[in-house]
Design an enzyme around this catalytic site. Structure first.
Site, PDB file in Angstrom:
ATOM      1  N   CYS A   2       0.950  -1.270   0.075  1.00  0.00           N
ATOM      2  CA  CYS A   2      -0.125  -0.066   0.031  1.00  0.00           C
ATOM      3  C   CYS A   2       0.788   1.256  -0.014  1.00  0.00           C
ATOM      4  O   CYS A   2       1.691   1.415   0.788  1.00  0.00           O
ATOM      5  CB  CYS A   2      -1.116   0.200   1.180  1.00  0.00           C
ATOM      6  SG  CYS A   2      -2.043  -1.307   1.367  1.00  0.00           S
ATOM      7  N   LYS A 488      12.105 -17.159  -8.117  1.00  0.00           N
ATOM      8  CA  LYS A 488      11.943 -16.395  -9.151  1.00  0.00           C
ATOM      9  C   LYS A 488      10.738 -16.855 -10.266  1.00  0.00           C
ATOM     10  O   LYS A 488       9.774 -16.189 -10.797  1.00  0.00           O
ATOM     11  CB  LYS A 488      13.066 -16.206  -9.841  1.00  0.00           C
ATOM     12  CG  LYS A 488      13.457 -14.873 -10.363  1.00  0.00           C
ATOM     13  CD  LYS A 488      13.763 -13.509  -9.753  1.00  0.00           C
ATOM     14  CE  LYS A 488      13.424 -13.413  -8.282  1.00  0.00           C
ATOM     15  NZ  LYS A 488      13.698 -12.621  -7.276  1.00  0.00           N
TER      16      LYS A 488
HETATM   17  C1  F6R Z   1      11.469 -11.599  -4.557  1.00  0.00           C
HETATM   18  C2  F6R Z   1      11.153 -10.568  -3.517  1.00  0.00           C
HETATM   19  C3  F6R Z   1      10.990 -10.700  -2.100  1.00  0.00           C
HETATM   20  C4  F6R Z   1      11.622  -9.687  -1.372  1.00  0.00           C
HETATM   21  C5  F6R Z   1      11.259  -9.845  -0.039  1.00  0.00           C
HETATM   22  C6  F6R Z   1      11.962  -8.946   0.905  1.00  0.00           C
HETATM   23  O1  F6R Z   1      11.632 -11.363  -5.717  1.00  0.00           O
HETATM   24  O2  F6R Z   1      11.622  -9.404  -4.254  1.00  0.00           O
HETATM   25  O3  F6R Z   1      10.989 -12.011  -1.912  1.00  0.00           O
HETATM   26  O4  F6R Z   1      13.100  -9.966  -1.260  1.00  0.00           O
HETATM   27  O5  F6R Z   1       9.765  -9.402   0.275  1.00  0.00           O
HETATM   28  O6  F6R Z   1      11.928  -7.509   0.601  1.00  0.00           O
HETATM   29  P1  F6R Z   1      13.220  -6.653   1.005  1.00  0.00           P
HETATM   30  O7  F6R Z   1      14.618  -7.287   0.425  1.00  0.00           O
HETATM   31  O8  F6R Z   1      12.556  -5.418   0.606  1.00  0.00           O
HETATM   32  O9  F6R Z   1      13.449  -6.537   2.580  1.00  0.00           O
END
Ligand code: F6R
Length: 611
Positions: A2, A488
């Site tokens: 959001c 992925k």
């Molecule tokens: C997968 C992806 C998510 C993030 C996860 C953590 O492609 O992007 O698995 O890695 O939500 O997010 P951050 O790195 O922003 O803490």
């Protein structure tokens, strides 16, 4: 998760609201809406649409709004389906709000408020906020008291922007558990989830701390703490932000971001190494000055967690201390044993991931004397502000929801961090560190070549045309890479995929193997090559379709596999940085062949600010 925006301006705010939502669409794209106020007589005007922002933009063409005060929201559904009635802003006749977070006591509040005449139109937790605020307005003649009481009645997490129909000069805001900032520039004053939303409009920014709230007019801003005491305003210069809205000639942001990786690798090397080959982290001095830790705990979510798992192999080999890696949502609730002389490392692209932030806070509460270090792509994020040190990732804004360049940026930064600690621990001498840094530099060149020859990955797609799932196998640092390859693929192609330690395959998942299960085998010379090749033969003997990603020359590869992707050889640190590329293309190409929404896959959001 959001995105919220609030603007008070000298001009009509509709265009600015929509532009801000556009930059925050990565936070959720289930629905979007804006509410604007022209003057006290005209009443609140609300337009909301289901689905992506473009639907709201269409609606606003038919039904433009006027007013110099407004709030907007792009939603990632928590409570209630993605429907117009669940979209924000939520309003009563007298006030309106946008909310990011989760109101945990919404059910009890809803029941109470209904008894006093509230007429709920949505299934959301957020809708209790305007009704509660309206009720408090009838109980307290002082509007400051009314808003404070509203906030103190809410349990859970929130970032809120709000306005009242009788007062076109005042924008309200509050932050607890979800990110929120104030910003100002010549066109007005802003409340936003993300600085990107106001880049280009604001010259100054103020990051609200936990529990802070207040209101702003065009001239004056008032901020208070949880007790209602005034807080000194700490405006700072708006950080320079790269415009991220342009895909250039690429079909998707994800493709653009895959192609940016050599630049990112080089920027990180440039930032943290010098010509003599030494490594320095200027925003984390304690790494260089403190004694080495006796233990390291690494905490992250999703892709960032996978990067941490890879670093464990690097750190344990040279630092010879235990390195524990946990997903943040487990760490924060499992009553972890921490102890002294322990460093906490958090990894996050966004720096706003709720579970990772709470894991950090738990660690700091339990052992305030221990050091905390964030590997993060957003230098002004909550995670960074609350950590002792930062290793910035320099990936630039990542818009594609599936992380690519931020992930490999984490690997690169972690490799340099591991090399620095290895040198401090005298496990590697200067010359050896220099050699590894050179291999990391070569990795950028190798990735350049792989990107130029990316058509070689096209042939993999057809192997997935009848697949009912996929298995990714690897050992050592290729095991977390297998986890990442599988994540992925499932994120953007919606195909079920599992990453497995190749040695574990016989202990269960081999039962899944048949001719419609592609198995991606990561076989690199650095990491137990012979054993991985034996595992490959085991699945091959059971009829699996094999995709071999390897740095072996073709002549030395096992025969009769369905596809071979040859990649350049890396060393112990650089190999995963090279091997990530074919995995990214594999998921991208399969997703395209299935016609899914690559950049905004279903059900996902980029910044997971609720637990
Ligand atoms: C997968 C992806 C998510 C993030 C996860 C953590 O492609 O992007 O698995 O890695 O939500 O997010 P951050 O790195 O922003 O803490």
């Amino acid at each position: 998760m959001c995105g919220i925006i609030g603007i008070i301006s000298h001009n009509n705010v509709q265009h600015m609201l929509v532009q801000a939502l556009k930059t925050m669409e990565y936070r959720g794209y289930d629905s979007a809406g804006i509410c604007m106020l022209e003057d006290a007589a005209s009443g609140l005007k609300n337009v909301k649409e289901k689905g992506k922002l473009q639907h709201l933009q269409q609606a606003l063409k038919q039904q433009p709004l006027t007013g110099n005060l407004g709030i907007g929201h792009t939603r990632w559904a928590t409570h209630g389906k993605p429907e117009v009635r669940n979209a924000h802003p939520h309003q009563t006749a007298t006030l309106a709000i946008v909310h990011n977070g989760i109101i945990e006591n919404h059910q009890a509040l809803r029941t109470e408020l209904q008894q006093t005449g509230a007429n709920f139109l949505s299934d959301t937790d957020s809708e209790v906020i305007p009704w509660l605020w309206q009720q408090q307005r009838t109980q307290f003649s002082n509007e400051k008291e009314a808003f404070l009481h509203t906030l103190n009645t809410l349990k859970g997490a929130y970032a809120i922007a709000g306005l009242q129909a009788h007062d076109p000069d005042k924008l309200w805001f509050a932050r607890r558990g979800s990110p929120l900032l104030l910003a100002r520039g010549s066109s007005g004053v802003f409340v936003a989830s993300d600085a990107l939303a106001v880049a280009g409009e604001a010259d100054e920014v103020m990051y609200l701390q936990e529990g802070e709230w207040g209101w702003t007019t065009l001239e004056d801003t008032y901020v208070f703490d949880v007790q209602g005491k005034s807080v000194a305003l700490k405006w700072q210069a708006m950080p320079h932000m790269v415009s991220a809205t342009d895909k250039g000639d690429y079909a998707h942001y994800m493709l653009k971001e895959i192609h940016e990786q050599p630049r990112v690798y080089r920027d990180i090397l440039h930032a943290y190494t010098d010509v003599s080959g030494s490594v320095h982290f200027p925003q984390a001095d304690f790494i260089h000055n403190d004694t080495l830790p006796k233990r390291i705990i690494m905490v992250a979510c999703g892709t960032s967690y996978h990067a941490a798992l890879t670093a464990r192999y690097w750190l344990e080999r040279y630092l010879k201390v235990p390195v524990e890696v946990d997903v943040a949502s487990e760490f924060r609730y499992r009553d972890p044993v921490i102890g002294d002389h322990t460093w906490l490392i958090t990894l996050s692209q966004s720096g706003e991931t709720a579970d990772t932030l709470e894991a950090l806070r738990l660690f700091k509460r339990r052992t305030p004397h221990n050091k905390t270090l964030a590997f993060c792509n957003v230098p002004h994020s909550s995670l960074v502000r609350e950590s002792d040190g930062l290793i910035e990732l320099y990936a630039g804004p990542e818009i594609g929801v599936a992380s690519t360049k931020a992930y490999t940026a984490q690997l690169m930064a972690l490799a340099l961090f591991s090399l620095q600690l290895a040198q401090q621990n005298q496990a590697l001498d200067t010359k050896e560190v220099q050699q590894h840094i050179q291999a990391l530099q070569y990795a950028a060149d190798h990735v350049d070549v792989l990107l130029q020859e990316s058509h070689q990955f096209d042939m993999l797609t057809q192997i997935f045309s009848h697949a009912h799932g996929a298995l990714f196998l690897g050992r050592g640092p290729c095991y977390p890479l297998a986890l990442e390859g599988a994540l992925k693929l499932k994120e953007i192609s919606y195909l079920h995929a599992e990453g497995y330690a190749a040695g574990e395959m016989k202990h269960g998942p081999i039962a899944l193997v048949d001719k419609n299960l592609p198995v991606v085998v990561l076989a690199l010379r650095q990491y137990h090559l012979d054993k991985v090749i034996s595992n490959l033969h085991e699945v091959q003997a059971r009829g699996a379709k094999i995709i071999l990603i390897t740095d072996l020359p073709k002549s030395e590869c096992p025969q009769d596999v369905d596809a071979i992707v040859n990649i350049p050889e890396g060393d112990f640190f650089s190999a995963p940085l090279i091997a990530s590329i074919p995995l990214q293309f594999l998921s991208y190409n399969v997703a395209r062949s299935k016609g899914t929404d690559v950049d905004q896959p279903r059900n996902l959001a980029k910044s997971v600010t609720v637990e």
